[in-house]
Design a protein around this motif. Structure first.
Motif, PDB file in Angstrom:
ATOM      1  N   UNK A 251       0.858  -1.184   0.000  1.00  0.00           N
ATOM      2  CA  UNK A 251       0.000   0.000   0.000  1.00  0.00           C
ATOM      3  C   UNK A 251       0.895   1.235   0.000  1.00  0.00           C
ATOM      4  N   UNK A 252       0.767   2.059  -1.018  1.00  0.00           N
ATOM      5  CA  UNK A 252       1.566   3.273  -1.138  1.00  0.00           C
ATOM      6  C   UNK A 252       0.850   4.439  -0.477  1.00  0.00           C
ATOM      7  N   UNK A 253       1.525   5.581  -0.399  1.00  0.00           N
ATOM      8  CA  UNK A 253       0.877   6.762   0.172  1.00  0.00           C
ATOM      9  C   UNK A 253      -0.306   7.198  -0.685  1.00  0.00           C
ATOM     10  N   UNK A 254      -0.174   7.081  -1.989  1.00  0.00           N
ATOM     11  CA  UNK A 254      -1.286   7.414  -2.873  1.00  0.00           C
ATOM     12  C   UNK A 254      -2.491   6.522  -2.579  1.00  0.00           C
ATOM     13  N   UNK A 255      -2.239   5.232  -2.404  1.00  0.00           N
ATOM     14  CA  UNK A 255      -3.329   4.300  -2.064  1.00  0.00           C
ATOM     15  C   UNK A 255      -3.986   4.693  -0.746  1.00  0.00           C
ATOM     16  N   UNK A 256      -3.152   5.008   0.241  1.00  0.00           N
ATOM     17  CA  UNK A 256      -3.682   5.366   1.558  1.00  0.00           C
ATOM     18  C   UNK A 256      -4.507   6.639   1.490  1.00  0.00           C
ATOM     19  N   UNK A 257      -4.013   7.640   0.773  1.00  0.00           N
ATOM     20  CA  UNK A 257      -4.766   8.884   0.619  1.00  0.00           C
ATOM     21  C   UNK A 257      -6.170   8.612   0.082  1.00  0.00           C
ATOM     22  N   UNK A 258      -6.246   7.770  -0.944  1.00  0.00           N
ATOM     23  CA  UNK A 258      -7.545   7.452  -1.546  1.00  0.00           C
ATOM     24  C   UNK A 258      -8.454   6.756  -0.538  1.00  0.00           C
ATOM     25  N   UNK A 259      -7.916   5.825   0.221  1.00  0.00           N
ATOM     26  CA  UNK A 259      -8.733   5.091   1.196  1.00  0.00           C
ATOM     27  C   UNK A 259      -9.288   6.019   2.276  1.00  0.00           C
ATOM     28  N   UNK A 260      -8.454   6.929   2.762  1.00  0.00           N
ATOM     29  CA  UNK A 260      -8.926   7.846   3.794  1.00  0.00           C
ATOM     30  C   UNK A 260      -9.936   8.829   3.209  1.00  0.00           C
ATOM     31  N   UNK A 261      -9.697   9.290   1.989  1.00  0.00           N
ATOM     32  CA  UNK A 261     -10.630  10.219   1.345  1.00  0.00           C
ATOM     33  C   UNK A 261     -11.996   9.582   1.155  1.00  0.00           C
ATOM     34  N   UNK A 262     -12.022   8.279   0.970  1.00  0.00           N
ATOM     35  CA  UNK A 262     -13.288   7.578   0.734  1.00  0.00           C
ATOM     36  C   UNK A 262     -14.059   7.274   2.012  1.00  0.00           C
ATOM     37  N   UNK A 263     -13.502   7.619   3.169  1.00  0.00           N
ATOM     38  CA  UNK A 263     -14.237   7.442   4.429  1.00  0.00           C
ATOM     39  C   UNK A 263     -15.544   8.212   4.362  1.00  0.00           C
ATOM     40  N   UNK A 264     -15.471   9.472   3.940  1.00  0.00           N
ATOM     41  CA  UNK A 264     -16.673  10.289   3.757  1.00  0.00           C
ATOM     42  C   UNK A 264     -16.263  11.560   3.025  1.00  0.00           C
ATOM     43  N   UNK A 265     -17.049  11.990   2.042  1.00  0.00           N
ATOM     44  CA  UNK A 265     -16.678  13.208   1.304  1.00  0.00           C
ATOM     45  C   UNK A 265     -16.679  14.462   2.171  1.00  0.00           C
ATOM     46  N   UNK A 266     -17.304  14.410   3.357  1.00  0.00           N
ATOM     47  CA  UNK A 266     -17.304  15.564   4.256  1.00  0.00           C
ATOM     48  C   UNK A 266     -16.103  15.583   5.185  1.00  0.00           C
ATOM     49  N   UNK A 267     -15.245  14.548   5.102  1.00  0.00           N
ATOM     50  CA  UNK A 267     -14.026  14.531   5.898  1.00  0.00           C
ATOM     51  C   UNK A 267     -12.885  15.080   5.055  1.00  0.00           C
ATOM     52  N   UNK A 268     -12.370  16.222   5.459  1.00  0.00           N
ATOM     53  CA  UNK A 268     -11.321  16.867   4.690  1.00  0.00           C
ATOM     54  C   UNK A 268      -9.962  16.295   5.097  1.00  0.00           C
ATOM     55  N   UNK A 269      -9.070  16.070   4.119  1.00  0.00           N
ATOM     56  CA  UNK A 269      -7.799  15.402   4.346  1.00  0.00           C
ATOM     57  C   UNK A 269      -6.642  16.364   4.056  1.00  0.00           C
TER      58      UNK A 269
END
Length: 478
Positions: A251-269
């Motif tokens: 799992x790369x940082x790009x992969x992780x960013x996408x996974x966290x972003x998909x938690x909820x569109x109202x959660x800003x990263x």
């Protein structure tokens, strides 16, 4: 280095935090109170939340008044030369308080622990316990040793510790923004930096634990998380598999960013910090794909001179850095960029200083942390190079860098005037409870009059009427 303050502020080491606000009750109380004060980067503040969690699970309660505490900890920073004296002065204040509370235990945590353990423990006898960043789980045992009359120390570094299973206690929280540590340590051996020696080698957290922490925070009402690492772009996690099984894709940082972003569109990263040698186009495209990943990157340059960068062991040159800036501007137009700059590094010439100024003109950074070089004991630079730039020249060069950055910061903020920005309301303005405060995607702070239709934690559209050199000034619009 980790950061998020404006150019005119001191480095994060000037910040200090107390264990004031908690988000979980302690286990069965042992009747003892804990006070934690943190200096340095966001990683230190995140570590203090881990320490608080461990000790609350062992029955401690927290207090904002160190005079009534049974255990007092300073979580330290070794980045700047004056940090050591700042901590020593604070320990002497605690020493005075201890005269009125003889049972008080005073300890030093974090990056300064290894280097100064003997001095603080034995020579000056300012502390009872010294604990490094990878030994926080041992704190209950170390405190017990002090209770039995011994001074205690554990500064062992680990190749595995990530504290992934510990749910941090949120200290001094606004209930809206939070840090998530995604990795620990650093494999970069920048010649001016002590972090690899104080925090050990890189190791990345299980992505599932990171996503779960982000989801839990969102469920609790948080609306922004900052993913923390000394170098987030080198995040890489490969799950262990049983013998004979096919290894899983890392799992790369790009992969992780996408996974966290998909938690909820109202959660800003957000995330910090990126290293110019590692930030990839893949990460940039992921940032562009998800609207809730903020369009802001902290990209430390340190120097605009390729020769100085080589002495710093930064493993990139001027052209490489410009290539990464160009990629950011091409893939994420309008992305905010901030940086770190060191003036007066060993043997830096006047022409090389001018190269730094020209780099600033090329990028036009939104924010910057700017320092005159100070030699840190134990670093590669201290061992290999003479700190040969006179202090007056260092300070003059720093003054020129700061002056230029003020111009660029104002120019970048002026670009938002006359436009509408999506702002997350993080709380009230420091100057008035009649104004809200919050940041836009590019990390620019905005203040605007309170509107009864909106509350802290809401996203609002703010029309920017004007700005200062540090702040956008506007009003909520429908």
């Amino acid at each position: 280095m980790l950061e998020f303050t404006h150019t005119t502020k001191e480095h994060d080491e000037a910040r200090q935090g107390e264990a004031l606000l908690l988000e979980k009750e302690p286990a069965k109380s042992n009747g003892r109170k804990l006070y934690i004060e943190s200096y340095g980067c966001q990683m230190n503040f995140s570590d203090s939340e881990i320490v608080a969690s461990i000790l609350l699970d062992n029955g401690f309660e927290t207090t904002k008044n160190y005079n009534e505490a049974d255990v007092v900890f300073i979580n330290t920073c070794s980045i700047r030369e004056n940090a050591e004296q700042r901590v020593r002065n604070r320990l002497k204040e605690f020493e005075f308080a201890k005269k009125n509370n003889p049972g008080m235990i005073v300890g030093v945590l974090g990056c300064m622990a290894e280097r100064l353990k003997a001095k603080f423990l034995e020579e000056e006898k300012l502390v009872d316990v010294v604990v490094g960043p990878d030994a926080y789980r041992d704190l209950p045992n170390l405190i017990a040793q002090v209770d039995d009359g011994a001074r205690s120390v554990n500064v062992l570094l680990s190749r595995e510790e990530t504290y992934a299973d510990i749910s941090p206690v949120r200290l001094n929280t606004n209930g809206i923004t939070a840090f998530i540590s995604i990795m620990r340590g650093c494999d970069n051996m920048c010649s001016f930096c002590v972090v690899p020696f104080t925090r050990g080698r890189e190791r990345s957290r299980d992505p599932e634990s990171i996503v779960k922490e982000a989801q839990d925070l969102f469920n609790e009402g948080y609306r922004e998380v900052t993913l923390l690492g000394q170098n987030v772009d080198s995040y890489k996690y490969t799950a262990a598999v049983a013998e004979g099984e096919e290894p899983q894709k890392a799992v790369s940082f790009s992969d992780l960013l996408a996974r966290v972003a998909e938690v909820n569109p109202l959660l800003r990263i957000r995330f910090s910090t990126s290293h110019p040698k590692d930030i990839t186009d893949e990460v940039l495209y992921t940032m562009g794909k998800y609207a809730n990943i903020c369009k802001y990157i902290h990209l430390p340059v340190q120097s605009g001179s390729s020769r100085v960068l080589d002495l710093m062991n930064r493993t990139y040159d001027r052209d490489w850095y410009i290539n990464r800036v160009d990629a950011i501007n091409r893939i994420i137009p309008g992305c905010g960029i901030s940086t770190d700059i060191i003036t007066g590094f060993c043997t830096e010439t006047e022409e090389e200083h001018q190269e730094t100024l020209s780099m600033m003109d090329y990028v036009k950074y939104d924010y910057a942390f700017m320092f005159a070089y100070s030699e840190r004991p134990g670093t590669l630079a201290a061992k290999r190079f003479e700190d040969d730039i006179p202090e007056d020249i260092k300070k003059r060069r720093l003054t020129e860098v700061v002056a230029k950055q003020r111009i660029h910061s104002l120019e970048r903020l002026q670009n938002f005037v006359g436009k509408t920005q999506r702002i997350l309301i993080e709380g009230f303005s420091k100057r008035s409870d009649k104004d809200y405060a919050g940041r836009n995607d590019q990390n620019a702070m905005a203040v605007f009059p309170v509107n009864a239709a909106y509350k802290v934690g809401d996203y609002v559209q703010v029309y920017i009427d004007s700005c200062t050199s540090a702040t956008l000034i506007g009003r909520i619009v429908d």
